[in-house]
Design a protein around this motif. Structure first.
Motif, mmCIF file in Angstrom:
data_model
loop_
_atom_site.group_PDB
_atom_site.id
_atom_site.type_symbol
_atom_site.label_atom_id
_atom_site.label_comp_id
_atom_site.label_asym_id
_atom_site.label_seq_id
_atom_site.Cartn_x
_atom_site.Cartn_y
_atom_site.Cartn_z
ATOM 1 N N PHE A 153 -1.269 -2.511 5.071
ATOM 2 C CA PHE A 153 -0.672 -3.831 4.833
ATOM 3 C C PHE A 153 -1.045 -4.403 3.465
ATOM 4 O O PHE A 153 -0.806 -5.574 3.196
ATOM 5 N N GLY A 154 -1.713 -3.580 2.609
ATOM 6 C CA GLY A 154 -1.921 -3.960 1.219
ATOM 7 C C GLY A 154 -3.081 -4.890 0.950
ATOM 8 O O GLY A 154 -3.070 -5.611 -0.059
ATOM 9 N N TYR A 155 -4.101 -4.882 1.832
ATOM 10 C CA TYR A 155 -5.254 -5.776 1.621
ATOM 11 C C TYR A 155 -6.519 -5.020 1.204
ATOM 12 O O TYR A 155 -7.617 -5.549 1.292
ATOM 13 N N GLY A 156 -6.359 -3.756 0.786
ATOM 14 C CA GLY A 156 -7.517 -2.944 0.417
ATOM 15 C C GLY A 156 -8.281 -3.506 -0.750
ATOM 16 O O GLY A 156 -9.509 -3.493 -0.773
ATOM 17 N N THR A 157 -7.574 -3.999 -1.759
ATOM 18 C CA THR A 157 -8.228 -4.550 -2.948
ATOM 19 C C THR A 157 -7.762 -5.958 -3.279
ATOM 20 O O THR A 157 -8.340 -6.618 -4.141
ATOM 21 N N SER A 158 -6.728 -6.421 -2.604
ATOM 22 C CA SER A 158 -6.169 -7.732 -2.963
ATOM 23 C C SER A 158 -6.981 -8.884 -2.400
ATOM 24 O O SER A 158 -6.868 -10.005 -2.900
ATOM 25 N N SER A 159 -7.767 -8.642 -1.364
ATOM 26 C CA SER A 159 -8.555 -9.720 -0.753
ATOM 27 C C SER A 159 -10.032 -9.353 -0.769
ATOM 28 O O SER A 159 -10.460 -8.405 -0.096
ATOM 29 N N VAL A 160 -10.823 -10.084 -1.528
ATOM 30 C CA VAL A 160 -12.255 -9.809 -1.590
ATOM 31 C C VAL A 160 -12.923 -10.121 -0.253
ATOM 32 O O VAL A 160 -13.906 -9.473 0.129
ATOM 33 N N THR A 161 -12.352 -11.081 0.491
ATOM 34 C CA THR A 161 -12.935 -11.422 1.802
ATOM 35 C C THR A 161 -12.828 -10.236 2.757
ATOM 36 O O THR A 161 -13.781 -9.902 3.469
ATOM 37 N N VAL A 162 -11.653 -9.597 2.768
ATOM 38 C CA VAL A 162 -11.466 -8.423 3.625
ATOM 39 C C VAL A 162 -12.390 -7.288 3.166
ATOM 40 O O VAL A 162 -13.043 -6.617 3.975
ATOM 41 N N ALA A 163 -12.459 -7.075 1.856
ATOM 42 C CA ALA A 163 -13.310 -6.002 1.311
ATOM 43 C C ALA A 163 -14.784 -6.241 1.661
ATOM 44 O O ALA A 163 -15.513 -5.311 2.032
#
Length: 876
Positions: free
Chosen positions: A105-115
């Motif tokens: 869903f494209g959140y690998g690097t776009s969200s620091v919170t998820v990372a």
């Protein structure tokens, strides 16, 4: 629901979101309908977060599954919540599936919170390489304090302390301000570095926190724990007192630190202060305080903590409390109480099993320990660890039911625990107690890490096997070994502790090594362990067995605390020196103190000591009186050893028939070997051939491999000039392969103990010693000495008999002492066997001719020779 079910659905749902699949709910929740009611994205997120906050982690994951099956794509608000639930479940397979969704869903690097959440997840569930991969993929510009905190925390969890410190430096270089969480992790890392480096960096960290104005409780708690672990308990105590916003964790940290540093009394006082300040102890508090009750044997206080734990359901919630309770009860010798705690707990962790097995082993309930060990593996399915094996090995050694004692070493190797130094210590002890001291030494020599326990175990092994000279040599070697000091990079010799001294002092006593014993005493005073009751008791024993009864009594009198062992040692000391009246007076003093201090009262060993004292001094009526009073007045039931003492008491006084009748009156289930041995010795003294034969026949049946029984009977025959019977006994010994124990004597000169063996000529001064003894023999004859050759076989010429007598080990040791010491010096000799009649008589003459006091200790008692007389008055 299993992780496989989750993973299977997640895989399908990520490819076919338009075809929802019915998911069976967990047994704790209502069924989820096939058609999920329509919810908005915010309501799904709130539901997911609510489940995670409520620790309903399975429900949180089901909510996530329902959400994506309802065609609601997850976002940077959803993933952190569901990843936290997966982290709590420690389910790596499920974590990897969710991670795949993150990437899809494209959140690998776009969200620091998820990372950041992924870094935390892999730090707790995955491998350190996964942590690096996720952390390194976070764009440098997006890395925030939480990113670095998660990364540093993961490094600490994988015990990569140096890298954690380096990451902290890089974080500072990025101009990111550390939070309290950062400081807590770095404090933990510092506490696990080598002590010099850890303390240096820890102080810098402390200074940094002060400059930042970080006075939060968990930062200070971490700093206190760090100082304590690095050996600076006083710094931890100062920080604790200066810090006013103390929470329960602060108190627990300080209590645990005190307990771990053996400051048990201070820990209990701090607990009392904590309660007075209105804080309620939790499971950590109780688990930290129970070891104090255990070490101080404060059973009543331990019971109060147990009651508190029961009232607050701590045994269910905290397995450490249950383990600490088992340890406390077993250390206070209430093993059954410990077992009741063990049985109460349903979910038993390995630590609890270890505590119960250790408790059984320490109290020598060896069969129980072995049965529980088998149950732990076969029934509970738990794998024994190093702690388990270090406890079970001693039980295997002592247990007669466990025949294959060497097999346990094979089991240890099979489990891959052969290099653990705690297990190696236990194996060294095992082989020592089996008499295989060379194998013990091989294990010791091959150890990568030797702590103080390793050295103490090896020294104890030498003492157990009678290699006292090697024990003293190893003590010297131990002090040449250098170890890192807590304070700086300098290295200092490994310091013997109280256990070392208690172990090695009996070696000084056995060898009559008075100078070495005094040296150890001085060391104990310098290092403030002389007041330890164990060390003090060992010093009382050492001085007594080196012939210095006055010094022994002085040591006893200045001891601040005396336990039953101390009293037993001093009573035995007076008895061995033939001072029965004084021994009886001491016994009466001990009994008088019982009314003041219930903790110290006579035990079985006390009565063996006082009965032996009566025997050596011919105090027959007093000894019999004590024997018949011990059960009614002192609640001690006589054992076979006490009966043997009375047989010796009667027989030594010439009442051989009465002694024989006393044996016949012993309970039938008693081991009578000791009693028959005492009777045989009495028959040797009083030349009672007939009863001696009866005693010997019984001993040959009970202990057919003990050489001294055959030798005593042979000597009885020789003294009665029954040469054929004496030869027959000697012949029988040869046939069955029994050899008489070689006579051995020791005398101390300078810093060395010299050993002499009967008829041995290997000593460098051997020729000089034999020549000196021949000269002495001529002078002694002029004084009226007649050699007693009754114990030498009749088929030897009379002249040769006298030559053989001159070669007895105690005469060689006495001659060495006289030749190598200034005139007037007291000669102290120890012998491993009973001194023979001739040597006893000869030493009287030697003392008068050389104007020396000669103190000779044989296997039974002391003989003080002075001016041609012996302190025993020939009653021995």
């Amino acid at each position: 629901m299993s992780s496989h079910t989750y993973s299977h659905f997640l895989s399908l749902s990520s490819t076919s979101p338009s075809n929802p699949i019915p998911i069976p709910s967990l047994h704790t929740h209502q069924p989820i309908p096939t058609k999920t009611p329509s919810h908005s994205r915010p309501s799904w997120i709130e539901s997911l977060r609510s489940s995670t906050r409520s620790n309903q982690f399975h429900q949180a994951i089901l909510t996530y599954v329902n959400m994506i099956s309802s065609n609601i794509p997850p976002d940077h608000f959803v993933f952190p919540a569901v990843l936290k639930a997966v982290t709590a479940l420690h389910d790596l397979a499920l974590a990897q599936q969710i991670h795949a969704h993150v990437l899809k869903f494209g959140y690998g690097t776009s969200s620091v919170t998820v990372a950041n959440t992924l870094v935390n997840l892999y730090g707790k569930c995955g491998d350190i390489s996964d942590v690096y991969k996720v952390f390194d993929r976070i764009p440098h510009s997006q890395k925030d304090t939480v990113s670095w905190n998660s990364f540093i925390s993961a490094l600490c969890r994988f015990e990569d302390w140096e890298t954690a410190i380096e990451a902290f430096r890089l974080m500072l270089l990025d101009d990111l301000e550390p939070s309290s969480f950062t400081l807590v992790s770095i404090g933990h890392a510092c506490s696990n570095l080598p002590k010099h480096d850890g303390l240096r960096l820890g102080k810098q960290l402390h200074g940094y926190s002060l400059r930042m104005g970080d006075m939060k409780s968990f930062t200070n708690n971490a700093l206190m724990a760090m100082y304590s672990k690095l050996g600076h308990l006083n710094d931890a105590k100062v920080l604790f007192e200066l810090f006013k916003e103390r929470d329960l964790v602060s108190w627990n940290t300080m209590l645990s630190s005190l307990s771990q540093n053996d400051m048990f009394s201070e820990a209990l006082l701090l607990l009392h202060r904590m309660v007075l300040e209105g804080l309620k102890p939790d499971g950590v508090t109780i688990a930290s305080m129970l070891p104090a009750c255990s070490h101080l044997e404060l059973l009543e206080t331990g019971k109060q903590l147990h009651a508190y734990a029961l009232r607050h359901d701590m045994l269910i919630e905290n397995s450490f409390v249950a383990s600490a309770l088992v340890d406390m009860y077993c250390n206070c010798r209430k093993v059954q109480s410990g077992r009741r705690v063990f049985d109460w707990v349903i979910d038993r962790k390995t630590g609890l099993w270890n505590a119960m097995i250790t408790g059984y082993a320490q109290n020598e309930h060896d069969e129980d320990a072995l049965m529980l060990f088998i149950e732990m593996e076969a029934v509970a399915g738990l794998c024994p660890n190093a702690t388990t094996m270090a406890s079970i090995v001693p039980a295997c050694v002592r247990s007669e039911a466990f025949a294959n004692k060497l097999g346990i070493h094979g089991y240890v190797l099979k489990r891959g625990l052969g290099t653990d130094h705690f297990v190696q210590n236990a194996l060294m002890d095992m082989y020592s107690r089996m008499g295989k001291i060379k194998i013990s030494k091989t294990i010791f020599d091959n150890m990568e890490v030797r702590d103080i326990v390793s050295w103490n175990t090896m020294i104890t092994g030498y003492v157990i096997c009678g290699h006292h000279d090697n024990a003293l040599l190893l003590l010297h070697e131990m002090q040449r070994i250098e170890q890192e000091n807590n304070e700086d990079d300098r290295k200092f010799p490994l310091k013997p502790n109280s256990v070392t001294l208690m172990t090695v002092l009996p070696g000084c006593a056995t060898l009559a090594a008075l100078s070495k014993g005094r040296e150890i005493h001085a060391y104990a005073i310098r290092n403030m362990v002389a007041s330890d009751v164990g060390v003090g008791s060992a010093l009382v024993d050492m001085y007594a067995k080196c012939g210095c009864l006055n010094l022994s009594r002085k040591m006893f009198d200045i001891m601040p605390i005396r336990n039953v062992i101390t009293w037993n040692v001093i009573i035995m000391a007076y008895g061995m020196h033939g001072k029965g009246a004084e021994a009886l007076e001491l016994f009466n003093c001990m009994v008088a103190e019982v009314s003041k201090d219930k903790e110290v009262k006579p035990n079985e060993v006390t009565f063996i000591a006082i009965l032996t004292a009566c025997s050596h001094s011919g105090m027959v009526s007093e000894g019999l009186n004590l024997f018949y009073r011990m059960k009614d007045e002192h609640e001690i039931k006589p054992t076979s050893d006490h009966y043997a003492c009375i047989v010796d008491l009667l027989g030594r006084a010439g009442q051989v028939k009465e002694a024989y009748q006393f044996i016949n009156a012993m309970p039938s289930n008693f081991d009578k070997a000791g009693a028959w041995s005492s009777l045989l010795g009495s028959c040797r003294i009083h030349q009672k051939v007939e009863i001696g034969e009866i005693a010997a026949r019984n001993l040959f049946h009970l202990e057919p491999d003990v050489a001294s029984h055959y030798v005593l009977l042979s000597n009885i025959y020789s003294a009665a000039q029954l040469w054929d019977k004496a030869m027959e006994v000697r012949k029988k010994m040869k046939e069955i392969g029994i050899r008489k124990e070689t006579g051995c004597s020791w005398v101390e000169f300078g810093d060395k103990v010299h050993k002499f063996i009967a008829s041995d000529s290997s000593h460098p001064q051997s020729g000089q010693l034999h020549g000196f003894l021949e000269t002495l023999s001529e002078k002694m004859r002029k004084e009226g000495y007649l050699p007693d050759t009754s114990c030498v076989l009749h088929n030897v010429d009379e002249e040769d008999k006298e030559t053989l007598l001159c070669g007895h080990s105690e005469k060689l040791a006495i001659a060495f002492g006289i030749l190598n010491s200034p005139p007037g010096t007291t000669i102290r000799v120890a012998k491993n066997l009973r001194v023979c009649n001739d040597c006893h008589e000869a030493t009287k003459y030697i003392s008068r001719i050389t104007d020396r006091e000669i103190i000779l200790r044989d296997v039974r008692r002391f003989h003080h020779f002075r001016n041609g007389r012996c302190s025993c008055g020939d009653y021995w």
